[in-house]
Design a protein around this motif. Structure first.
Motif, mmCIF file in Angstrom:
data_model
loop_
_atom_site.group_PDB
_atom_site.id
_atom_site.type_symbol
_atom_site.label_atom_id
_atom_site.label_comp_id
_atom_site.label_asym_id
_atom_site.label_seq_id
_atom_site.Cartn_x
_atom_site.Cartn_y
_atom_site.Cartn_z
ATOM 1 N N ASN A 98 -0.545 -1.608 -11.162
ATOM 2 C CA ASN A 98 -1.538 -1.625 -9.732
ATOM 3 C C ASN A 98 -2.259 -2.875 -9.969
ATOM 4 O O ASN A 98 -3.159 -2.841 -10.755
ATOM 5 N N VAL A 99 -2.062 -3.641 -9.178
ATOM 6 C CA VAL A 99 -2.983 -5.125 -9.074
ATOM 7 C C VAL A 99 -3.760 -5.003 -7.589
ATOM 8 O O VAL A 99 -3.311 -4.809 -6.751
ATOM 9 N N SER A 100 -4.854 -5.669 -7.606
ATOM 10 C CA SER A 100 -5.525 -6.171 -6.440
ATOM 11 C C SER A 100 -5.584 -7.435 -6.183
ATOM 12 O O SER A 100 -5.990 -8.154 -7.270
ATOM 13 N N VAL A 101 -5.290 -7.741 -5.072
ATOM 14 C CA VAL A 101 -5.472 -9.130 -4.793
ATOM 15 C C VAL A 101 -6.458 -9.341 -3.615
ATOM 16 O O VAL A 101 -6.456 -8.651 -2.702
ATOM 17 N N LEU A 102 -7.316 -10.589 -3.848
ATOM 18 C CA LEU A 102 -8.465 -10.730 -2.900
ATOM 19 C C LEU A 102 -7.842 -11.787 -2.061
ATOM 20 O O LEU A 102 -7.745 -12.715 -2.730
ATOM 21 N N GLN A 103 -7.989 -11.567 -0.710
ATOM 22 C CA GLN A 103 -7.499 -12.685 0.146
ATOM 23 C C GLN A 103 -8.478 -13.046 1.210
ATOM 24 O O GLN A 103 -9.441 -12.122 1.653
ATOM 25 N N ARG A 104 -8.584 -14.215 1.829
ATOM 26 C CA ARG A 104 -9.245 -14.646 2.912
ATOM 27 C C ARG A 104 -8.927 -14.269 4.254
ATOM 28 O O ARG A 104 -9.811 -14.086 5.385
ATOM 29 N N HIS A 105 -7.592 -13.715 4.384
ATOM 30 C CA HIS A 105 -7.172 -13.298 5.663
ATOM 31 C C HIS A 105 -6.142 -12.217 5.568
ATOM 32 O O HIS A 105 -5.697 -12.005 4.276
ATOM 33 N N ALA A 106 -5.982 -11.459 6.401
ATOM 34 C CA ALA A 106 -5.457 -10.103 6.422
ATOM 35 C C ALA A 106 -3.990 -10.189 6.329
ATOM 36 O O ALA A 106 -2.998 -9.076 6.172
ATOM 37 N N GLY A 107 -3.400 -11.421 6.411
ATOM 38 C CA GLY A 107 -1.732 -11.535 6.547
ATOM 39 C C GLY A 107 -1.148 -11.087 5.353
ATOM 40 O O GLY A 107 -1.630 -11.490 4.084
ATOM 41 N N GLN A 108 -0.325 -10.169 5.360
ATOM 42 C CA GLN A 108 0.600 -9.510 4.412
ATOM 43 C C GLN A 108 1.912 -10.372 3.918
ATOM 44 O O GLN A 108 2.550 -10.098 2.922
ATOM 45 N N GLU A 109 2.404 -11.360 5.013
ATOM 46 C CA GLU A 109 3.593 -12.067 4.814
ATOM 47 C C GLU A 109 3.338 -12.773 3.347
ATOM 48 O O GLU A 109 2.437 -13.476 3.138
ATOM 49 N N GLY A 110 4.423 -12.792 2.682
ATOM 50 C CA GLY A 110 4.752 -13.399 1.351
ATOM 51 C C GLY A 110 3.964 -12.905 0.231
ATOM 52 O O GLY A 110 3.876 -13.364 -0.693
ATOM 53 N N LEU A 111 2.976 -11.743 0.571
ATOM 54 C CA LEU A 111 2.073 -11.488 -0.539
ATOM 55 C C LEU A 111 2.608 -10.672 -1.694
ATOM 56 O O LEU A 111 2.454 -11.151 -2.869
ATOM 57 N N THR A 112 3.748 -10.003 -1.607
ATOM 58 C CA THR A 112 4.458 -9.374 -2.542
ATOM 59 C C THR A 112 5.246 -10.314 -3.400
ATOM 60 O O THR A 112 5.286 -10.238 -4.568
ATOM 61 N N GLY A 113 5.805 -11.230 -2.618
ATOM 62 C CA GLY A 113 6.334 -12.177 -3.374
ATOM 63 C C GLY A 113 5.607 -13.186 -4.341
ATOM 64 O O GLY A 113 5.797 -13.480 -5.431
ATOM 65 N N TYR A 114 4.338 -13.705 -3.767
ATOM 66 C CA TYR A 114 3.166 -14.205 -4.488
ATOM 67 C C TYR A 114 2.876 -13.305 -5.577
ATOM 68 O O TYR A 114 2.790 -13.973 -6.752
ATOM 69 N N THR A 115 2.695 -12.259 -5.500
ATOM 70 C CA THR A 115 2.154 -11.174 -6.577
ATOM 71 C C THR A 115 3.270 -11.290 -7.630
ATOM 72 O O THR A 115 2.931 -11.245 -8.948
#
Length: 183
Positions: free
Chosen positions: A139-156
């Motif tokens: 389990n990892v946490s990613v800190l983002q400046r915006h709430a958009g989830q698009e592409g987040l799992t691919g980036y991770t």
């Protein structure tokens, strides 16, 4: 002012430890122990005509199977899991805000993906029973400046692969899923 959002993602990984690293931590050669176990499993299957190779737990209850060999595999597999746990947490801390291991299991304890009549079955079974691979959920946490989830799992997935590929002989990111997102 931009709000910061934490997104929590579960990464399902399969990792193979470098042979040299594992050999330096255990007394027995993991490849030889894996080959010896595969030979014993093949002989057992032929004797009892099972038609498949069961998971290791099956052999624990068999009186005509080498308990010391199972103990040796368990010991090496436990060390491999400890090494993988430590290295994953250390490596991914540079990429993610939070890193925790949800589960970890040696691949030797899974049902072998090999059947007796399969081409190269003995070789594939020896690879499966070499206690140098682990499956884990991180389990990892990613800190983002915006709430958009698009592409987040691919980036991770890409970040995990990038940060782990130099530490492990093989890295497979099997799956990534968004667990939660918070401001």
């Amino acid at each position: 002012m931009a709000h910061l959002h934490f997104s929590n993602i579960a990464l399902h990984l399969r990792l193979k430890l470098p042979t040299s690293a594992l050999r330096s931590e255990v007394a027995a050669n993991p490849e030889i122990v894996g080959q010896t176990l595969a030979d014993a499993v093949i002989a057992f299957e032929r004797k009892h005509r099972l038609g498949y190779y069961p998971a290791l737990d099956f052999y624990r209850s068999q009186t005509d199977f080498d308990a010391e060999l199972l103990n040796a595999i368990d010991g090496i597999a436990w060390i491999a899991c400890q090494m993988a746990h430590k290295e994953v947490v250390r490596s991914l801390r540079g990429a993610f805000s939070r890193v925790s291991i949800d589960s970890i299991q040696s691949a030797v304890h899974l049902l072998p993906p090999v059947r007796p009549n399969q081409l190269n079955a003995a070789f594939k079974l020896a690879q499966h029973f070499t206690p140098d691979s682990v499956k884990l959920v991180v389990n990892v946490s990613v800190l983002q400046r915006h709430a958009g989830q698009e592409g987040l799992t691919g980036y991770t997935r890409k970040m995990a692969w990038k940060w782990l590929t130099e530490k492990f002989e093989r890295v497979e990111v099997l799956h990534a899923e968004l667990i939660s997102s918070k401001e």
